[in-house]
Design a protein around this motif. Structure first.
Motif, PDB file in Angstrom:
ATOM      1  N   GLU A  41     -22.162  60.137 -64.749  1.00 26.53           N
ATOM      2  CA  GLU A  41     -20.782  59.802 -65.105  1.00 26.53           C
ATOM      3  C   GLU A  41     -20.702  58.545 -65.971  1.00 26.53           C
ATOM      4  O   GLU A  41     -19.805  58.411 -66.816  1.00 26.53           O
TER       5      GLU A  41
ATOM      6  N   GLY B 246     -11.940  62.603 -63.467  1.00 27.38           N
ATOM      7  CA  GLY B 246     -12.484  61.730 -62.432  1.00 27.38           C
ATOM      8  C   GLY B 246     -13.439  62.473 -61.508  1.00 27.38           C
ATOM      9  O   GLY B 246     -14.275  63.266 -61.949  1.00 27.38           O
ATOM     10  N   ARG B 247     -13.291  62.262 -60.204  1.00 25.40           N
ATOM     11  CA  ARG B 247     -14.206  62.875 -59.244  1.00 25.40           C
ATOM     12  C   ARG B 247     -14.052  64.394 -59.152  1.00 25.40           C
ATOM     13  O   ARG B 247     -14.939  65.085 -58.644  1.00 25.40           O
TER      14      ARG B 247
ATOM     15  N   ARG C  87     -14.213  66.456 -61.464  1.00 32.67           N
ATOM     16  CA  ARG C  87     -14.914  67.182 -62.533  1.00 32.67           C
ATOM     17  C   ARG C  87     -16.073  68.022 -62.008  1.00 32.67           C
ATOM     18  O   ARG C  87     -16.320  69.124 -62.533  1.00 32.67           O
ATOM     19  N   ARG C  88     -16.799  67.572 -60.980  1.00 32.65           N
ATOM     20  CA  ARG C  88     -17.943  68.360 -60.503  1.00 32.65           C
ATOM     21  C   ARG C  88     -17.530  69.713 -59.923  1.00 32.65           C
ATOM     22  O   ARG C  88     -18.058  70.747 -60.347  1.00 32.65           O
TER      23      ARG C  88
END
Length: 529
Positions: free
Chosen positions: A442, A453-454, A456-457
């Motif tokens: 990141e 942000g978080r 995306r995974r």
């Protein structure tokens, strides 16, 4: 192009620079294309690339594989997963607002070690998908025009004129050349036609969606539309229910892509780091609603399910939606005028879609040639001095599309094959940057205004797996037993092409292709937000 690098002096105007142009310069590219597109114009071209009626030629086969329930609910499922892909791409587009879009994204997200290879794979997948996409719209437009002429001159039972394979091919070529001519002028011409297109499709789409069930003398029950499941092994050769469902859903898989067109136009769009992602997501939202409503209207308006596929019906069983529309209007008014009008609306959708896809494909080729990734790149990257469009790239795309259509003269499954090639290439190209974004650190990502942000995974993981499924589904045989006239040659065509591209990479391209090539030297540039 000389050394491929141009210097920008320190006295260059730094204040008031467009945010997307500033980011473009940071990424190593000078502004060559004319940046004058607004959000609405970009949305219009992107919306046109997807088009409300795109899946019309596939509706009949999809309905026959597993019945209406699979087709209707399949659209909802595909829409759900398409949002994951669109959101993932919107984030990347916000960070990298370049015409090269997908393969440029892949190069930067994959890092210096894998970037060139990722960029190479993505660039060629994207090129395959975009160029063959022109062929899908040319075929669809030719088929709609063939049916309009057929019904207007008397239909199958009244001595109507049904275009032969040779005439059909001439229509196909005619559409392709027309789109190339129009794309040879300033992008503002395409943008203007794109605005006409969005209203054509919204107003025309609403007319078809609302009026068709009202015109039909009888409509199917909600139970039939939403719960009826029926395979047709005697017609398709497929008795496996899961297999039939997968093929039935191909219509939705085919219709719900093309939103990356907004990314290809980012170097010509104002504030593209914001308007690009907005256009991507807006297009998905509009098409998902209008498309589902269109297929619901068709399905509710069916008068006789089995008659739709009868080769002795008014449309010789060649285009099921045309028969549905004809049955509705003839049943109430005893003439085909209304059906011809509705088919003209659908034909217009194909025309505008092909125009936009040509614009998108040309910019893919232009961007790749700008980075020396195509043979004779100096020719294809030339910009028209007056109109500021990649004219040579436009005509290269048109020429390849025409060649792809030549098997029309002999094969019955040419449309299935071109659709499969286009979808595998176009959607497959999405997978490379999304996977790179999934696995990258990141800290190496510079976010744009649209940032996940978080989240995306998980979003990128779902998007990547869905793309893998979609590409695999289009490799499947669509009719059994497999014969020469019913053979889906997409796996062979895509396999051969990718093999050549990989061999080219292994023996030659890896030595010189380094991904996107900077054409601007930033060391003397001062930017101020």
């Amino acid at each position: 192009m000389g050394s491929g690098v141009e210097h920008i002096s320190m006295d260059q105007k730094a204040f008031g620079i467009d945010s997307a142009e500033k980011r473009l310069n940071e990424l190593g590219y000078k502004q060559e294309l004319r940046r004058e597109m607004t959000f609405f114009k970009t949305l219009a071209i992107t919306f046109s690339s997807m088009a409300v009626f795109t899946g019309t030629p596939l509706y009949g086969p999809s309905l026959r594989y597993a019945g209406p329930a699979s087709l209707i609910w399949g659209w909802v499922v595909v829409t759900f997963f398409t949002w994951f892909v669109g959101i993932a791409m919107a984030e990347i587009c916000s960070s990298f607002p370049t015409t090269g879009s997908l393969y440029f994204w892949a190069a930067h997200l994959a890092g210096p070690k894998w970037g060139p290879f990722a960029s190479w794979c993505c660039a060629w997948l994207e090129t395959i998908g975009a160029v063959s996409g022109i062929g899908t719209q040319a075929y669809s437009g030719a088929q709609a025009l063939q049916m309009i002429i057929f019904l207007a001159t008397g239909n199958n039972k009244g001595g109507g004129y049904f275009a032969s394979r040779g005439v059909f091919l001439c229509m196909y070529i005619g559409f392709t050349i027309t789109w190339a001519v129009l794309n040879s002028f300033a992008l503002q011409v395409i943008a203007f036609l794109g605005i006409i297109s969005i209203w054509w499709q919204v107003i025309g789409g609403l007319a078809v969606i609302v009026m068709l069930p009202l015109v039909a003398q009888q409509t199917q029950s909600a139970s039939f539309v939403f719960t009826h499941f029926e395979t047709s092994p005697e017609a398709t050769g497929i008795s496996s229910k899961p297999y039939a469902v997968i093929l039935s859903v191909l219509l939705s898989n085919y219709c719900l892509y093309g939103y990356d067109t907004a990314a290809h136009l980012t170097e010509e769009t104002k504030g593209a780091d914001r308007t690009g992602p907005a256009a991507i997501l807006s297009s998905i939202g509009i098409i998902s609603v209008f498309g589902w409503a269109y297929y619901l209207a068709l399905t509710f308006s069916i008068q006789d399910f089995n008659y739709l596929y009868d080769e002795n019906n008014e449309t010789v069983g060649a285009l099921v939606p045309a028969q549905i529309i004809y049955d509705a209007f003839y049943g109430r008014y005893h003439n085909s005028t209304g059906a011809v009008v509705f088919l003209c609306i659908i034909w217009g959708s194909f025309f505008f879609c092909g125009l936009s896809v040509t614009a998108s494909a040309a910019r893919v080729v232009y961007a790749l040639s700008r980075d020396n990734g195509i043979p004779f790149s100096p020719i294809w990257r030339k910009i028209h001095p007056k109109y500021k469009v990649p004219t040579n790239a436009v005509w290269l795309c048109a020429a390849i599309s025409i060649i792809l259509g030549l098997p029309i003269l002999k094969l019955d499954v040419i449309f299935t094959a071109i659709v499969s090639i286009s979808t595998i290439g176009w959607v497959g190209g999405y997978a490379v940057p999304i996977f790179a974004r999934l696995v990258m650190a990141e800290k190496n990502f510079k976010p744009g205004p649209f940032y996940l942000g978080r989240a995306r995974r998980p979003i990128c993981l779902v998007a990547f797996l869905w793309i893998c499924y979609t590409c695999s589904a289009f490799l499947l045989p669509t009719l059994y037993p497999i014969q020469w006239k019913t053979f889906n040659y997409a796996p062979v065509a895509v396999g051969m092409f990718l093999t050549l591209i990989m061999l080219w990479w292994a023996f030659d391209a890896r030595k010189w292709f380094k991904g996107p090539v900077r054409n601007i030297d930033l060391q003397n540039v001062i930017f101020k937000a």
